[in-house]
Enzyme design. Structure first.
Site, PDB file in Angstrom:
ATOM      1  N   GLU A 118      -6.593   4.314   8.024  1.00  0.00           N
ATOM      2  CA  GLU A 118      -6.453   5.755   7.765  1.00  0.00           C
ATOM      3  C   GLU A 118      -7.731   6.326   7.161  1.00  0.00           C
ATOM      4  OE1 GLU A 118      -2.742   5.463   5.615  1.00  0.00           O
ATOM      5  OE2 GLU A 118      -1.752   4.889   7.486  1.00  0.00           O
ATOM      6  N   GLU A 160      -4.912  -5.351  10.546  1.00  0.00           N
ATOM      7  CA  GLU A 160      -3.930  -4.294  10.745  1.00  0.00           C
ATOM      8  C   GLU A 160      -4.189  -3.609  12.077  1.00  0.00           C
ATOM      9  OE1 GLU A 160      -2.088  -3.050   6.813  1.00  0.00           O
ATOM     10  OE2 GLU A 160      -3.818  -1.761   7.113  1.00  0.00           O
ATOM     11  N   SER A 213       3.875  -2.379  10.132  1.00  0.00           N
ATOM     12  CA  SER A 213       5.332  -2.369  10.221  1.00  0.00           C
ATOM     13  C   SER A 213       5.975  -3.702   9.816  1.00  0.00           C
ATOM     14  CB  SER A 213       5.774  -1.944  11.626  1.00  0.00           C
ATOM     15  OG  SER A 213       5.285  -0.641  11.915  1.00  0.00           O
ATOM     16  N   GLY A 264       2.758   2.039  10.611  1.00  0.00           N
ATOM     17  CA  GLY A 264       3.663   3.168  10.426  1.00  0.00           C
ATOM     18  C   GLY A 264       4.380   3.593  11.702  1.00  0.00           C
ATOM     19  N   HIS A 268      -9.273   0.757   5.111  1.00  0.00           N
ATOM     20  CA  HIS A 268      -7.974   0.974   5.746  1.00  0.00           C
ATOM     21  C   HIS A 268      -8.169   1.875   6.965  1.00  0.00           C
ATOM     22  CE1 HIS A 268      -3.867   2.325   6.417  1.00  0.00           C
ATOM     23  NE2 HIS A 268      -3.487   1.237   5.766  1.00  0.00           N
ATOM     24  N   ASN A 328       0.862  -1.178   0.000  1.00  0.00           N
ATOM     25  CA  ASN A 328       0.000   0.000   0.000  1.00  0.00           C
ATOM     26  C   ASN A 328       0.901   1.230   0.000  1.00  0.00           C
ATOM     27  OD1 ASN A 328      -1.807   2.054   0.524  1.00  0.00           O
ATOM     28  ND2 ASN A 328      -2.175   1.452   2.663  1.00  0.00           N
ATOM     29  N   LYS A 335       0.099   4.274  -0.175  1.00  0.00           N
ATOM     30  CA  LYS A 335      -0.533   5.446   0.449  1.00  0.00           C
ATOM     31  C   LYS A 335      -0.336   6.686  -0.456  1.00  0.00           C
ATOM     32  CE  LYS A 335       0.359   3.339   4.852  1.00  0.00           C
ATOM     33  NZ  LYS A 335       0.298   3.456   6.305  1.00  0.00           N
TER      34      LYS A 335
END
Ligand code: PEP
Length: 252
Positions: A98, A168, A214, A174, A96, A9, A11
């Protein structure tokens, strides 16, 4: 037998020309390495045509990171799944963290996107995962169960082969903090059991569940060794060949 599935991904990183240049090198490297896992990359919308062109013939799937929950109309700034299909994109990441965190996507909105994608015969990577606060409050299973039950609402059993789940944990995305392989496997086992209770053992046993948070060249192998971990959704480490290729070729 579940085929390992490694996805990147990107992003909001890499311009179309940077993405195409990198994708070309990645495609050649993947082809030369003769990897047996499925490989996907998800650039930004504007990079999709150039990146698709760059990986042609390499077997790499190119996916969108999101899509609208409508086919067309007055939705300024949105991209419809029909537009994606028109440029040859058949895969999409939905839900996701985010999108949930920064753009207010609820399980219900995500479900409407899942249903729309599935109705167009697209393949979906549906992301689920708890925040640190939720984990510390002992709500991991409650959160995962809700995200799965609502996210998959009205998806028919025969449509489930087109769904991949990405677990996730939000606190690991991240941040450099990875869930231990044991913790990740336990969450994946719970996801599989939940899918078995919604659908069937057979559907749950065939479900691909990726881990994301990560993932790096140094931890992919230990994660992939776990019974319920079938792949990875990789953010930061998917942006450079020297990081992403060793992840894709973890079994070599
Ligand atoms: C992600 O964005 O899905 C992700 C897992 O990011 P990172 O690998 O950077 O934690």
């Amino acid at each position: 037998m579940r085929r390992p599935y490694i996805a990147g991904n990107w992003k909001m990183n890499l311009t179309p020309s940077e993405g195409a240049e990198y994708a070309k090198k990645l495609g050649e490297a993947v082809k030369n390495a003769g990897v047996d896992c499925r490989v996907m990359i998800a650039p930004s919308f504007v990079s999709l045509p150039a990146v698709s062109e760059a990986v042609k013939g390499t077997g790499i799937t190119v996916a969108a990171q999101n899509m609208a929950n409508h086919l067309s109309g007055a939705y300024t700034g949105e991209v419809s799944p029909e537009m994606l299909k028109d440029i040859g994109i058949n895969d999409v990441i939905l839900g996701h963290s985010e999108r949930r965190q920064y753009y207010g996507e609820t399980d219900e909105i995500i479900n409407s996107k899942v249903l729309l994608a599935i109705s167009l015969k697209m393949e979906v990577v549906l992301c689920v995962g708890e925040t640190l606060e939720e984990r510390e409050e002992g709500k991991l299973e409650e959160i995962l169960e809700r995200q799965l039950r609502v996210g998959l609402k009205d998806v028919l059993p025969e449509e489930m082969p087109r769904i991949t789940i990405a677990y996730e944990p939000v606190w690991a995305i991240g941040t450099g903090r990875t869930a231990t392989p044991e913790d990740a496997d336990a969450a994946h086992k719970f996801i599989r059991e939940t899918v078995a209770s919604i659908y069937s053992e057979d559907i749950a046993n065939n479900l691909i569940i990726q881990y994301g948070g990560s993932v790096k060249p140094g931890n992919i192998r230990a994660l992939m060794e776990k019974e319920n971990i079938d792949g990875a959704l990789v953010g930061g480490a998917s942006l450079k060949l020297e990081d992403f290729l060793p992840i894709i070729t973890y079994s070599k």
